[in-house]
Design a protein around this motif. Structure first.
Motif, PDB file in Angstrom:
ATOM      1  N   VAL A 229      13.199  63.393 118.909  1.00  0.00           N
ATOM      2  CA  VAL A 229      14.657  64.132 118.081  1.00  0.00           C
ATOM      3  C   VAL A 229      14.503  63.067 116.570  1.00  0.00           C
ATOM      4  N   ALA A 230      14.474  61.903 116.515  1.00  0.00           N
ATOM      5  CA  ALA A 230      14.170  61.082 115.650  1.00  0.00           C
ATOM      6  C   ALA A 230      13.250  61.368 114.414  1.00  0.00           C
ATOM      7  N   LEU A 231      11.943  61.922 114.983  1.00  0.00           N
ATOM      8  CA  LEU A 231      10.964  62.227 114.132  1.00  0.00           C
ATOM      9  C   LEU A 231      11.274  63.596 113.446  1.00  0.00           C
ATOM     10  N   ARG A 232      11.837  64.335 114.214  1.00  0.00           N
ATOM     11  CA  ARG A 232      12.126  65.569 113.792  1.00  0.00           C
ATOM     12  C   ARG A 232      13.219  65.829 112.723  1.00  0.00           C
ATOM     13  N   ARG A 233      14.424  64.796 113.084  1.00  0.00           N
ATOM     14  CA  ARG A 233      15.230  64.809 112.002  1.00  0.00           C
ATOM     15  C   ARG A 233      15.178  63.697 110.959  1.00  0.00           C
ATOM     16  N   ILE A 234      14.529  62.744 111.153  1.00  0.00           N
ATOM     17  CA  ILE A 234      14.331  61.831 109.939  1.00  0.00           C
ATOM     18  C   ILE A 234      12.643  61.698 109.654  1.00  0.00           C
ATOM     19  N   PRO A 235      11.935  62.660 109.096  1.00  0.00           N
ATOM     20  CA  PRO A 235      10.533  62.497 109.225  1.00  0.00           C
ATOM     21  C   PRO A 235      10.330  61.641 107.982  1.00  0.00           C
ATOM     22  N   GLU A 236      10.975  61.599 107.068  1.00  0.00           N
ATOM     23  CA  GLU A 236      10.767  60.528 105.818  1.00  0.00           C
ATOM     24  C   GLU A 236      12.152  59.735 105.788  1.00  0.00           C
ATOM     25  N   PRO A 237      11.946  58.585 104.966  1.00  0.00           N
ATOM     26  CA  PRO A 237      12.813  57.482 104.931  1.00  0.00           C
ATOM     27  C   PRO A 237      14.138  58.140 104.445  1.00  0.00           C
ATOM     28  N   ARG A 238      15.316  57.775 104.898  1.00  0.00           N
ATOM     29  CA  ARG A 238      16.561  58.420 104.543  1.00  0.00           C
ATOM     30  C   ARG A 238      17.499  57.034 104.467  1.00  0.00           C
ATOM     31  N   THR A 239      18.552  57.088 103.844  1.00  0.00           N
ATOM     32  CA  THR A 239      19.550  56.121 103.898  1.00  0.00           C
ATOM     33  C   THR A 239      20.198  55.930 105.038  1.00  0.00           C
ATOM     34  N   TRP A 240      20.314  54.804 105.352  1.00  0.00           N
ATOM     35  CA  TRP A 240      21.078  54.108 106.644  1.00  0.00           C
ATOM     36  C   TRP A 240      22.064  53.503 106.339  1.00  0.00           C
ATOM     37  N   TRP A 241      23.351  53.939 107.087  1.00  0.00           N
ATOM     38  CA  TRP A 241      24.858  53.248 106.885  1.00  0.00           C
ATOM     39  C   TRP A 241      24.995  52.335 108.109  1.00  0.00           C
ATOM     40  N   TRP A 242      25.414  51.032 107.692  1.00  0.00           N
ATOM     41  CA  TRP A 242      25.770  49.876 108.754  1.00  0.00           C
ATOM     42  C   TRP A 242      27.097  49.549 108.819  1.00  0.00           C
ATOM     43  N   THR A 243      27.645  49.331 109.863  1.00  0.00           N
ATOM     44  CA  THR A 243      29.104  48.833 109.768  1.00  0.00           C
ATOM     45  C   THR A 243      28.824  47.351 110.544  1.00  0.00           C
ATOM     46  N   TYR A 244      29.281  46.319 109.907  1.00  0.00           N
ATOM     47  CA  TYR A 244      29.080  44.844 110.788  1.00  0.00           C
ATOM     48  C   TYR A 244      30.747  44.555 110.908  1.00  0.00           C
ATOM     49  N   ARG A 245      30.920  44.149 112.171  1.00  0.00           N
ATOM     50  CA  ARG A 245      32.069  43.977 112.554  1.00  0.00           C
ATOM     51  C   ARG A 245      32.133  42.328 112.664  1.00  0.00           C
ATOM     52  N   VAL A 246      33.129  41.822 111.775  1.00  0.00           N
ATOM     53  CA  VAL A 246      33.063  40.159 111.305  1.00  0.00           C
ATOM     54  C   VAL A 246      34.524  39.620 111.868  1.00  0.00           C
ATOM     55  N   ARG A 247      34.074  38.622 112.871  1.00  0.00           N
ATOM     56  CA  ARG A 247      35.204  37.852 113.274  1.00  0.00           C
ATOM     57  C   ARG A 247      35.194  36.559 112.727  1.00  0.00           C
ATOM     58  N   LEU A 248      36.319  35.951 111.677  1.00  0.00           N
ATOM     59  CA  LEU A 248      36.151  34.746 111.206  1.00  0.00           C
ATOM     60  C   LEU A 248      37.382  34.061 111.786  1.00  0.00           C
ATOM     61  N   ALA A 249      37.016  32.595 112.018  1.00  0.00           N
ATOM     62  CA  ALA A 249      37.801  31.653 112.670  1.00  0.00           C
ATOM     63  C   ALA A 249      37.879  30.591 111.979  1.00  0.00           C
ATOM     64  N   VAL A 250      39.070  29.871 111.536  1.00  0.00           N
ATOM     65  CA  VAL A 250      39.133  28.764 110.875  1.00  0.00           C
ATOM     66  C   VAL A 250      39.700  27.669 111.538  1.00  0.00           C
ATOM     67  N   VAL A 251      38.962  26.430 111.537  1.00  0.00           N
ATOM     68  CA  VAL A 251      39.588  25.308 112.122  1.00  0.00           C
ATOM     69  C   VAL A 251      40.587  24.679 111.247  1.00  0.00           C
TER      70      VAL A 251
END
Length: 251
Positions: A229-251
């Motif tokens: 599936v991946a080689l058929r759908r993304i044969p050449e480099p394309r933009t990837w979108w990442w979401t980072y879940r960030v947990r912030l804790a303050v002492v």
């Protein structure tokens, strides 16, 4: 049962090649919360230093020697240790980070250790990117199907270490009573890659490596289907979108 501290041993170079680099915006956010332009940073569970490299002069703490070697080769400071026992002095850091790692730590031992090495007002930032990156609907859905299947195989073959659900990180931090403020937010980032790297992202998961080492075939895991599936759908480099879940804790 596989030990989480050695789960990613033996393929540090491959891990480093395909894993995403955390975005610079993430460091800017943490600096603002810490109130310091050049905070003293300790990156626990540093791996190959992908997160450590965000910070000038940061110290990575990592138990696996192969991972430490890759981090040191890129010029980073890295010490042997674990999140539960860093070996660092009291109040030595303004910021402690954990990238793609908090779910492998024992929270009952890790949170007191983090609070011990943070200075008053210091920030603990634990962040994970959502798997997989958003690239294409068909590759995305196929990845998730294969991921669910390989998780079942991990349990069946006894290669799944104990871990804490990422969705419970904020509650655990709050319930520890060690932090005066805890919150969670999202930071987004862009990357790029082709179908080969998309498959390698899944192959970089410790469970996949453990299953392959046990003799489970790529066909049985589902990698063969994902690759088609991946080689058929993304044969050449394309933009990837990442979401980072960030947990912030303050002492």
């Amino acid at each position: 049962m596989t030990d989480a501290t050695t789960r990613f041993g033996g393929y540090a170079d491959e891990y480093d090649r395909v894993r995403p680099r955390p975005p610079a915006d993430l460091a800017d956010l943490i600096r603002q919360w810490a109130g310091a332009d050049r905070p003293d940073v300790v990156d626990i569970g540093a791996g190959t230093g992908l997160s450590t490299a965000l910070w000038p002069d940061a110290l990575g703490v990592e138990p696996d020697p192969g991972m430490r070697a890759v981090a040191a080769a890129r010029g980073l400071r890295v010490a042997e240790g674990t999140a539960e026992a860093t070996g660092l002095p009291d109040r030595c850091a303004d910021v402690v980070t954990a990238s793609q790692a908090l779910h492998w730590f024992d929270p009952d031992r890790t949170f007191p250790e983090i609070a011990r090495i943070l200075r008053p007002g210091g920030v603990f930032a634990a962040y994970d990117c959502d798997w997989p990156p958003a690239v294409d609907a068909e590759t995305h859905s196929t990845y998730l199907e294969v991921e669910g299947h390989y998780r079942d195989l991990e349990v069946r073959h006894g290669v799944r270490p104990a871990y804490a659900a990422k969705t419970d990180h904020v509650a655990r931090l709050r319930d520890s009573g060690l932090f005066r403020h805890v919150t969670e937010l999202a930071v987004h980032a862009k990357d790029s890659g082709d179908g080969h790297r998309f498959v390698d992202i899944l192959r970089s998961q410790g469970g996949i490596v453990a299953l392959l080492e046990r003799g489970v075939s790529e066909e049985e895991i589902g990698l063969t289907r994902l690759r088609e599936v991946a080689l058929r759908r993304i044969p050449e480099p394309r933009t990837w979108w990442w979401t980072y879940r960030v947990r912030l804790a303050v002492v």
